[in-house]
Design a protein around this motif. Structure first.
Motif, PDB file in Angstrom:
ATOM      1  N   GLY A 140      94.306  37.318  21.233  1.00  0.00           N
ATOM      2  CA  GLY A 140      93.746  36.122  21.848  1.00  0.00           C
ATOM      3  C   GLY A 140      94.729  35.370  22.720  1.00  0.00           C
ATOM      4  O   GLY A 140      94.515  34.208  23.031  1.00  0.00           O
ATOM      5  N   LEU A 141      95.811  36.018  23.122  1.00  0.00           N
ATOM      6  CA  LEU A 141      96.812  35.378  23.970  1.00  0.00           C
ATOM      7  C   LEU A 141      96.650  35.838  25.413  1.00  0.00           C
ATOM      8  O   LEU A 141      96.364  37.010  25.673  1.00  0.00           O
ATOM      9  N   MET A 142      96.866  34.913  26.351  1.00  0.00           N
ATOM     10  CA  MET A 142      96.911  35.282  27.758  1.00  0.00           C
ATOM     11  C   MET A 142      98.174  36.108  27.971  1.00  0.00           C
ATOM     12  O   MET A 142      99.252  35.734  27.494  1.00  0.00           O
ATOM     13  N   VAL A 143      98.062  37.227  28.663  1.00  0.00           N
ATOM     14  CA  VAL A 143      99.201  38.107  28.903  1.00  0.00           C
ATOM     15  C   VAL A 143      99.752  37.833  30.296  1.00  0.00           C
ATOM     16  O   VAL A 143      99.022  37.865  31.283  1.00  0.00           O
ATOM     17  N   ASN A 144     101.042  37.560  30.353  1.00  0.00           N
ATOM     18  CA  ASN A 144     101.737  37.401  31.632  1.00  0.00           C
ATOM     19  C   ASN A 144     101.824  38.784  32.274  1.00  0.00           C
ATOM     20  O   ASN A 144     102.425  39.694  31.705  1.00  0.00           O
ATOM     21  N   PRO A 145     101.233  38.981  33.466  1.00  0.00           N
ATOM     22  CA  PRO A 145     101.225  40.308  34.066  1.00  0.00           C
ATOM     23  C   PRO A 145     102.599  40.800  34.521  1.00  0.00           C
ATOM     24  O   PRO A 145     102.775  41.997  34.736  1.00  0.00           O
ATOM     25  N   GLU A 146     103.578  39.929  34.628  1.00  0.00           N
ATOM     26  CA  GLU A 146     104.938  40.358  35.003  1.00  0.00           C
ATOM     27  C   GLU A 146     105.695  40.904  33.798  1.00  0.00           C
ATOM     28  O   GLU A 146     106.424  41.876  33.902  1.00  0.00           O
ATOM     29  N   THR A 147     105.532  40.246  32.653  1.00  0.00           N
ATOM     30  CA  THR A 147     106.302  40.629  31.467  1.00  0.00           C
ATOM     31  C   THR A 147     105.490  41.466  30.481  1.00  0.00           C
ATOM     32  O   THR A 147     106.060  42.056  29.573  1.00  0.00           O
TER      33      THR A 147
END
Length: 160
Positions: free
Chosen positions: A76-83
Protein backbone atom coordinates in the motif's frame (compact mmCIF):
# COMPACT_ATOMS: atom_id res chain seq x y z
CA UNK A 1 2.25 -8.85 3.03
CA UNK A 2 -1.51 -8.75 2.65
CA UNK A 3 -4.00 -10.59 4.81
CA UNK A 4 -7.72 -10.49 4.01
CA UNK A 5 -9.93 -10.90 7.04
CA UNK A 6 -13.59 -11.80 7.23
CA UNK A 7 -14.48 -8.36 8.60
CA UNK A 8 -13.75 -6.78 5.20
CA UNK A 9 -10.48 -5.13 6.21
CA UNK A 10 -7.10 -5.70 4.65
CA UNK A 11 -4.25 -5.63 7.14
CA UNK A 12 -0.88 -4.58 5.75
CA UNK A 13 1.79 -4.56 8.38
CA UNK A 14 0.63 -1.73 10.66
CA UNK A 15 -1.28 -0.06 7.84
CA UNK A 16 -5.01 -0.78 7.64
CA UNK A 17 -7.18 0.03 4.64
CA UNK A 18 -10.72 -1.18 4.19
CA UNK A 19 -10.85 -3.26 1.02
CA UNK A 20 -13.40 -0.85 -0.43
CA UNK A 21 -11.04 2.16 -0.23
CA UNK A 22 -8.88 2.83 -3.26
CA UNK A 23 -6.44 5.68 -2.69
CA UNK A 24 -7.33 8.88 -4.53
CA UNK A 25 -4.49 11.10 -3.45
CA UNK A 26 -5.60 14.17 -5.41
CA UNK A 27 -9.09 14.14 -3.97
CA UNK A 28 -7.76 13.44 -0.49
CA UNK A 29 -5.34 16.38 -0.81
CA UNK A 30 -8.17 18.77 -1.62
CA UNK A 31 -10.36 17.32 1.15
CA UNK A 32 -7.66 17.73 3.80
CA UNK A 33 -6.82 21.23 2.58
CA UNK A 34 -10.46 22.40 2.68
CA UNK A 35 -10.76 21.10 6.23
CA UNK A 36 -7.48 22.76 7.22
CA UNK A 37 -8.84 26.02 5.83
CA UNK A 38 -12.07 25.68 7.82
CA UNK A 39 -10.22 24.88 11.03
CA UNK A 40 -7.82 27.75 10.45
CA UNK A 41 -10.78 30.12 10.16
CA UNK A 42 -11.93 28.98 13.60
CA UNK A 43 -8.48 29.38 15.21
CA UNK A 44 -7.97 25.62 15.43
CA UNK A 45 -4.32 26.06 14.49
CA UNK A 46 -2.87 22.69 15.58
CA UNK A 47 -5.46 20.66 13.69
CA UNK A 48 -5.21 22.94 10.67
CA UNK A 49 -1.46 22.40 10.70
CA UNK A 50 -1.83 18.62 10.86
CA UNK A 51 -4.28 18.54 7.97
CA UNK A 52 -2.06 20.87 5.93
CA UNK A 53 0.71 18.29 6.20
CA UNK A 54 -1.61 15.48 5.16
CA UNK A 55 -2.91 17.58 2.24
CA UNK A 56 0.63 18.21 1.02
CA UNK A 57 1.59 14.54 1.39
CA UNK A 58 -1.42 13.43 -0.67
CA UNK A 59 -0.79 16.04 -3.38
CA UNK A 60 2.87 15.00 -3.58
CA UNK A 61 2.00 11.31 -3.86
CA UNK A 62 -0.52 12.10 -6.61
CA UNK A 63 2.24 13.94 -8.45
CA UNK A 64 4.54 10.92 -8.14
CA UNK A 65 1.79 8.65 -9.41
CA UNK A 66 0.54 10.80 -12.27
CA UNK A 67 3.55 12.79 -13.46
CA UNK A 68 6.37 10.36 -12.74
CA UNK A 69 4.47 7.08 -13.24
CA UNK A 70 4.77 5.93 -9.66
CA UNK A 71 2.67 2.97 -8.57
CA UNK A 72 1.40 1.36 -5.39
CA UNK A 73 3.15 -1.74 -4.09
CA UNK A 74 1.54 -4.70 -2.30
CA UNK A 75 2.09 -2.99 1.05
CA UNK A 76 0.00 0.00 0.00
CA UNK A 77 2.97 2.34 -0.40
CA UNK A 78 3.57 4.69 -3.31
CA UNK A 79 6.73 3.51 -5.09
CA UNK A 80 9.30 6.09 -6.14
CA UNK A 81 10.02 5.17 -9.78
CA UNK A 82 13.67 6.28 -9.48
CA UNK A 83 14.54 4.17 -6.45
CA UNK A 84 11.86 1.46 -6.75
CA UNK A 85 11.35 1.83 -3.00
CA UNK A 86 8.13 2.52 -1.18
CA UNK A 87 7.70 6.09 -0.02
CA UNK A 88 7.40 5.58 3.73
CA UNK A 89 7.26 9.27 4.22
CA UNK A 90 4.91 12.04 5.08
CA UNK A 91 5.05 15.69 4.00
CA UNK A 92 8.30 16.38 5.85
CA UNK A 93 10.26 13.85 3.75
CA UNK A 94 8.00 13.43 0.69
CA UNK A 95 8.56 17.06 -0.35
CA UNK A 96 12.30 16.55 -0.74
CA UNK A 97 11.77 13.19 -2.44
CA UNK A 98 9.51 14.79 -5.07
CA UNK A 99 11.98 17.64 -5.65
CA UNK A 100 14.81 15.12 -6.23
CA UNK A 101 12.60 13.11 -8.55
CA UNK A 102 11.66 16.22 -10.55
CA UNK A 103 15.31 17.30 -10.78
CA UNK A 104 16.52 13.86 -11.87
CA UNK A 105 13.98 13.87 -14.68
CA UNK A 106 14.51 17.52 -15.66
CA UNK A 107 10.84 18.10 -14.98
CA UNK A 108 9.21 21.49 -15.21
CA UNK A 109 7.15 20.71 -12.11
CA UNK A 110 6.22 24.03 -10.51
CA UNK A 111 6.90 23.42 -6.83
CA UNK A 112 9.19 25.39 -4.52
CA UNK A 113 12.55 23.73 -3.90
CA UNK A 114 12.63 24.81 -0.26
CA UNK A 115 10.69 22.32 1.87
CA UNK A 116 8.14 24.20 4.02
CA UNK A 117 7.48 20.99 6.01
CA UNK A 118 11.03 20.39 7.23
CA UNK A 119 9.77 20.71 10.82
CA UNK A 120 6.36 19.02 10.40
CA UNK A 121 5.82 15.48 11.62
CA UNK A 122 2.78 13.25 11.46
CA UNK A 123 3.07 12.66 15.23
CA UNK A 124 1.98 16.29 15.67
CA UNK A 125 -1.52 14.88 15.96
CA UNK A 126 -0.65 13.95 19.53
CA UNK A 127 0.21 17.52 20.50
CA UNK A 128 -2.04 19.88 22.39
CA UNK A 129 -3.83 22.92 21.03
CA UNK A 130 -0.81 25.13 21.66
CA UNK A 131 1.72 22.74 20.09
CA UNK A 132 2.04 24.76 16.87
CA UNK A 133 2.62 28.49 16.53
CA UNK A 134 0.68 30.57 14.02
CA UNK A 135 3.80 31.38 11.99
CA UNK A 136 4.65 27.69 11.57
CA UNK A 137 1.04 26.80 10.76
CA UNK A 138 0.94 29.55 8.15
CA UNK A 139 4.09 28.21 6.44
CA UNK A 140 2.68 24.68 6.40
CA UNK A 141 -0.73 25.88 5.18
CA UNK A 142 0.90 27.84 2.34
CA UNK A 143 3.11 24.83 1.55
CA UNK A 144 0.02 22.65 1.20
CA UNK A 145 -1.51 25.29 -1.06
CA UNK A 146 1.67 25.22 -3.22
CA UNK A 147 1.61 21.41 -3.46
CA UNK A 148 -2.03 21.43 -4.54
CA UNK A 149 -1.34 24.24 -7.00
CA UNK A 150 1.52 22.18 -8.48
CA UNK A 151 -0.85 19.24 -8.79
CA UNK A 152 -3.50 21.37 -10.51
CA UNK A 153 -0.91 22.83 -12.90
CA UNK A 154 0.39 19.35 -13.68
CA UNK A 155 -3.15 18.17 -14.37
CA UNK A 156 -3.54 20.97 -16.91
CA UNK A 157 -0.12 20.35 -18.47
CA UNK A 158 -0.26 16.56 -18.62
CA UNK A 159 -4.06 16.10 -18.87
CA UNK A 160 -4.50 13.45 -16.20
Amino acid sequence: MRVDLSDGWVRRRCYHLPMSIQPNFGSAARKHFKDAELLRGHSRIANSDHLSGLAAECALKQLVQSVFNGSMNDSGLMVNPETNKGMRSHADKAWDEVILLAQSRNSSLAIPVTNPFFDWHVSGRYGGEDSVGEDVEKRHFEGAREAIKALENAQLDWMF
